[in-house]
Design a protein around this motif. Sequence first.
Motif, PDB file in Angstrom:
ATOM      1  N   LEU A 282     -26.933  30.954  -8.042  1.00 25.88           N
ATOM      2  CA  LEU A 282     -26.332  29.711  -8.169  1.00 25.88           C
ATOM      3  C   LEU A 282     -26.721  28.531  -9.020  1.00 25.88           C
ATOM      4  CD1 LEU A 282     -25.286  30.234  -5.633  1.00 25.88           C
ATOM      5  CD2 LEU A 282     -25.874  28.370  -4.008  1.00 25.88           C
ATOM      6  N   ARG A 283     -27.102  28.862 -10.462  1.00 22.23           N
ATOM      7  CA  ARG A 283     -28.067  28.037 -11.143  1.00 22.23           C
ATOM      8  C   ARG A 283     -26.953  28.518 -12.547  1.00 22.23           C
ATOM      9  NH1 ARG A 283     -33.383  30.735 -10.952  1.00 22.23           N
ATOM     10  NH2 ARG A 283     -34.728  29.014  -9.765  1.00 22.23           N
ATOM     11  N   GLU A 284     -25.642  29.316 -12.073  1.00 16.52           N
ATOM     12  CA  GLU A 284     -24.791  29.660 -13.503  1.00 16.52           C
ATOM     13  C   GLU A 284     -24.172  27.959 -13.185  1.00 16.52           C
ATOM     14  OE1 GLU A 284     -23.868  32.918 -14.723  1.00 16.52           O
ATOM     15  OE2 GLU A 284     -25.752  32.936 -15.109  1.00 16.52           O
ATOM     16  N   PRO A 285     -23.018  28.374 -14.034  1.00 18.46           N
ATOM     17  CA  PRO A 285     -21.620  27.461 -14.013  1.00 18.46           C
ATOM     18  C   PRO A 285     -21.026  27.576 -13.265  1.00 18.46           C
ATOM     19  CG  PRO A 285     -22.558  28.134 -16.344  1.00 18.46           C
ATOM     20  CD  PRO A 285     -23.037  29.049 -15.715  1.00 18.46           C
ATOM     21  N   PRO A 286     -20.303  26.829 -12.713  1.00 14.96           N
ATOM     22  CA  PRO A 286     -19.113  26.988 -11.260  1.00 14.96           C
ATOM     23  C   PRO A 286     -18.325  28.050 -12.206  1.00 14.96           C
ATOM     24  CG  PRO A 286     -18.784  24.721 -12.489  1.00 14.96           C
ATOM     25  CD  PRO A 286     -19.775  25.636 -13.248  1.00 14.96           C
ATOM     26  N   ILE A 287     -17.651  28.542 -11.219  1.00 14.50           N
ATOM     27  CA  ILE A 287     -16.495  29.181 -11.968  1.00 14.50           C
ATOM     28  C   ILE A 287     -14.932  28.684 -11.191  1.00 14.50           C
ATOM     29  CG2 ILE A 287     -14.719  31.760 -10.238  1.00 14.50           C
ATOM     30  CD1 ILE A 287     -17.145  32.732  -9.443  1.00 14.50           C
ATOM     31  N   PRO A 288     -13.911  28.573 -12.198  1.00 10.53           N
ATOM     32  CA  PRO A 288     -13.186  27.769 -12.448  1.00 10.53           C
ATOM     33  C   PRO A 288     -12.504  27.951 -11.862  1.00 10.53           C
ATOM     34  CG  PRO A 288     -13.484  28.776 -14.742  1.00 10.53           C
ATOM     35  CD  PRO A 288     -14.518  29.317 -13.771  1.00 10.53           C
ATOM     36  N   ALA A 289     -11.457  26.789 -10.634  1.00  8.04           N
ATOM     37  CA  ALA A 289     -10.265  26.632  -9.578  1.00  8.04           C
ATOM     38  C   ALA A 289      -9.660  28.278 -10.357  1.00  8.04           C
ATOM     39  CB  ALA A 289      -9.876  25.629  -9.116  1.00  8.04           C
ATOM     40  N   THR A 290      -8.739  28.352 -11.191  1.00  8.10           N
ATOM     41  CA  THR A 290      -8.204  29.292 -11.423  1.00  8.10           C
ATOM     42  C   THR A 290      -8.593  30.214 -11.008  1.00  8.10           C
ATOM     43  OG1 THR A 290      -8.167  29.233 -13.665  1.00  8.10           O
ATOM     44  CG2 THR A 290      -6.797  27.864 -13.033  1.00  8.10           C
ATOM     45  N   THR A 291      -9.797  30.797 -11.490  1.00  7.97           N
ATOM     46  CA  THR A 291     -10.070  32.193 -10.559  1.00  7.97           C
ATOM     47  C   THR A 291     -10.506  32.296  -9.574  1.00  7.97           C
ATOM     48  OG1 THR A 291     -11.477  32.493 -13.417  1.00  7.97           O
ATOM     49  CG2 THR A 291     -12.481  34.243 -11.765  1.00  7.97           C
ATOM     50  N   LEU A 292     -10.915  31.198  -9.016  1.00  9.85           N
ATOM     51  CA  LEU A 292     -10.858  31.533  -7.355  1.00  9.85           C
ATOM     52  C   LEU A 292      -9.847  31.301  -6.781  1.00  9.85           C
ATOM     53  CD1 LEU A 292     -13.824  28.636  -7.105  1.00  9.85           C
ATOM     54  CD2 LEU A 292     -13.610  31.460  -6.797  1.00  9.85           C
ATOM     55  N   ARG A 293      -8.383  31.407  -7.606  1.00  9.45           N
ATOM     56  CA  ARG A 293      -7.592  31.210  -6.812  1.00  9.45           C
ATOM     57  C   ARG A 293      -6.772  32.881  -6.835  1.00  9.45           C
ATOM     58  NH1 ARG A 293      -5.893  26.321  -9.091  1.00  9.45           N
ATOM     59  NH2 ARG A 293      -6.052  24.564  -7.111  1.00  9.45           N
ATOM     60  N   LYS A 294      -6.962  33.158  -8.038  1.00  7.19           N
ATOM     61  CA  LYS A 294      -6.270  35.105  -8.282  1.00  7.19           C
ATOM     62  C   LYS A 294      -7.439  35.658  -7.742  1.00  7.19           C
ATOM     63  CE  LYS A 294      -6.049  33.899 -12.801  1.00  7.19           C
ATOM     64  NZ  LYS A 294      -6.004  34.525 -14.629  1.00  7.19           N
ATOM     65  N   VAL A 295      -8.450  35.267  -7.108  1.00 10.04           N
ATOM     66  CA  VAL A 295      -9.963  36.260  -6.259  1.00 10.04           C
ATOM     67  C   VAL A 295      -9.020  36.087  -4.665  1.00 10.04           C
ATOM     68  CG1 VAL A 295     -11.966  36.787  -5.421  1.00 10.04           C
ATOM     69  CG2 VAL A 295     -11.435  36.227  -7.808  1.00 10.04           C
ATOM     70  N   LEU A 296      -8.955  35.209  -4.087  1.00 10.59           N
ATOM     71  CA  LEU A 296      -8.279  34.989  -2.935  1.00 10.59           C
ATOM     72  C   LEU A 296      -6.992  35.281  -2.520  1.00 10.59           C
ATOM     73  CD1 LEU A 296      -9.500  30.987  -1.810  1.00 10.59           C
ATOM     74  CD2 LEU A 296     -10.791  33.562  -1.829  1.00 10.59           C
ATOM     75  N   ASP A 297      -6.137  35.660  -3.711  1.00 11.01           N
ATOM     76  CA  ASP A 297      -4.991  36.165  -3.831  1.00 11.01           C
ATOM     77  C   ASP A 297      -4.898  37.883  -3.939  1.00 11.01           C
ATOM     78  OD1 ASP A 297      -3.162  33.709  -4.106  1.00 11.01           O
ATOM     79  OD2 ASP A 297      -3.443  34.592  -5.756  1.00 11.01           O
ATOM     80  N   VAL A 298      -6.338  37.924  -3.939  1.00 12.61           N
ATOM     81  CA  VAL A 298      -6.758  39.715  -3.570  1.00 12.61           C
ATOM     82  C   VAL A 298      -7.288  40.292  -2.214  1.00 12.61           C
ATOM     83  CG1 VAL A 298      -7.834  41.978  -4.464  1.00 12.61           C
ATOM     84  CG2 VAL A 298      -6.932  40.463  -6.137  1.00 12.61           C
ATOM     85  N   LEU A 299      -8.083  39.217  -1.618  1.00  8.42           N
ATOM     86  CA  LEU A 299      -9.856  39.378  -0.763  1.00  8.42           C
ATOM     87  C   LEU A 299      -8.837  39.080   0.233  1.00  8.42           C
ATOM     88  CD1 LEU A 299     -12.865  38.763  -1.845  1.00  8.42           C
ATOM     89  CD2 LEU A 299     -12.023  41.532  -1.063  1.00  8.42           C
ATOM     90  N   ALA A 300      -7.810  38.046   0.469  1.00 11.27           N
ATOM     91  CA  ALA A 300      -7.307  37.177   1.946  1.00 11.27           C
ATOM     92  C   ALA A 300      -5.760  36.430   1.445  1.00 11.27           C
ATOM     93  CB  ALA A 300      -8.562  36.249   1.803  1.00 11.27           C
ATOM     94  N   PRO A 301      -5.226  37.832   1.424  1.00 11.53           N
ATOM     95  CA  PRO A 301      -3.614  37.405   0.467  1.00 11.53           C
ATOM     96  C   PRO A 301      -3.291  36.618   2.248  1.00 11.53           C
ATOM     97  CG  PRO A 301      -4.294  39.997   1.211  1.00 11.53           C
ATOM     98  CD  PRO A 301      -5.122  39.311   0.658  1.00 11.53           C
ATOM     99  N   ASP A 302      -1.755  36.226   1.585  1.00  8.52           N
ATOM    100  CA  ASP A 302      -1.188  35.197   2.449  1.00  8.52           C
ATOM    101  C   ASP A 302      -0.607  36.352   3.837  1.00  8.52           C
ATOM    102  OD1 ASP A 302      -0.929  32.119   0.669  1.00  8.52           O
ATOM    103  OD2 ASP A 302      -2.562  32.542   2.503  1.00  8.52           O
TER     104      ASP A 302
END
Length: 302
Positions: A282-302
């Motif tokens: 949690l000391r790392e810089p935040p992960i960009p929203a664009t990357t988070l969207r890609k990951v959610l598409d893989v792990l929790a697709p609609d």
Amino acid sequence: MTVASLGLGTYRLRPPAVHEAACRAAEDPKTAWVDTAPNYLEGRAQSLLAPALARHPVPVSTKVGFLTKSAATAAVADRALSAAEAASGHCLTAPYVHWQCAQNRTELGRDRLNVVFVHNPERTTGDPDDALRTAFTALEEQVEAGALDAYGVATWDGFETGMLTVPKLDRVAAEAAGTAQHHLRALQLPVSLVTATAFAQALDGEGPVAQAAGRGWQVYASAPLFGGKLSDLATRELADLLRPDLDVTQACLLAVASCPGVTRVLLSASSPAHWAEARAALREPPIPATTLRKVLDVLAPD
């Protein structure tokens, strides 16, 4: 975009680990926080925390709602509960809320509580709005009496089922307080790469996380590793997409901490190594929203 702070969650801790875990959580006074409840660890969590909290006066959030057998027996004896209410295992009546707040202060060794969450109001019987209004009114009275700073709502699936919405909570709190300047200031709900509905909505500036943050409320992400299962579900390839220099667990934690609107991630970490790894992530810089969207598409697709 910022990274949320780390807080100690006590739901999944083993009793022998509670004291040292709380001491570790207190090491960074700027971000230290402990979250607990009177029903955690079969009703022992708060008493186990008390010695560490006496040494380290860090902020604590606790809860009202669920009853252990011993608490129900004591509350009935004190006439804070009826026998029927005690049998239900969950109660949000005014006498019980006041009684449990007093018990929480005693067990935690605190004269004043920082935050009290109404715990899983979706479990209430009868009209949920009435139950919330009653609980909020009692908690506003606790604030007025100087025994509480603020209160919130902790839920597992209240937003998923549609029983709860942030505008409704805001409205009911205003009704309870008699003013828009109420003391409902916090929300706790599951946010992970698996329990991803609220996560995905937040990335689009919608849903409970974004709505709560827009009101200036604190948002606590519970079960960020999906009860410890996420480390098995996620892969090295997924972690590389999130943040290549972190291990899988760290990358998943940083993802939750990067969710817009989340202010604190609650983690039940029993060992010093796991806590240190989480703090480092949690000391790392935040992960960009664009990357988070890609990951959610893989792990929790609609």
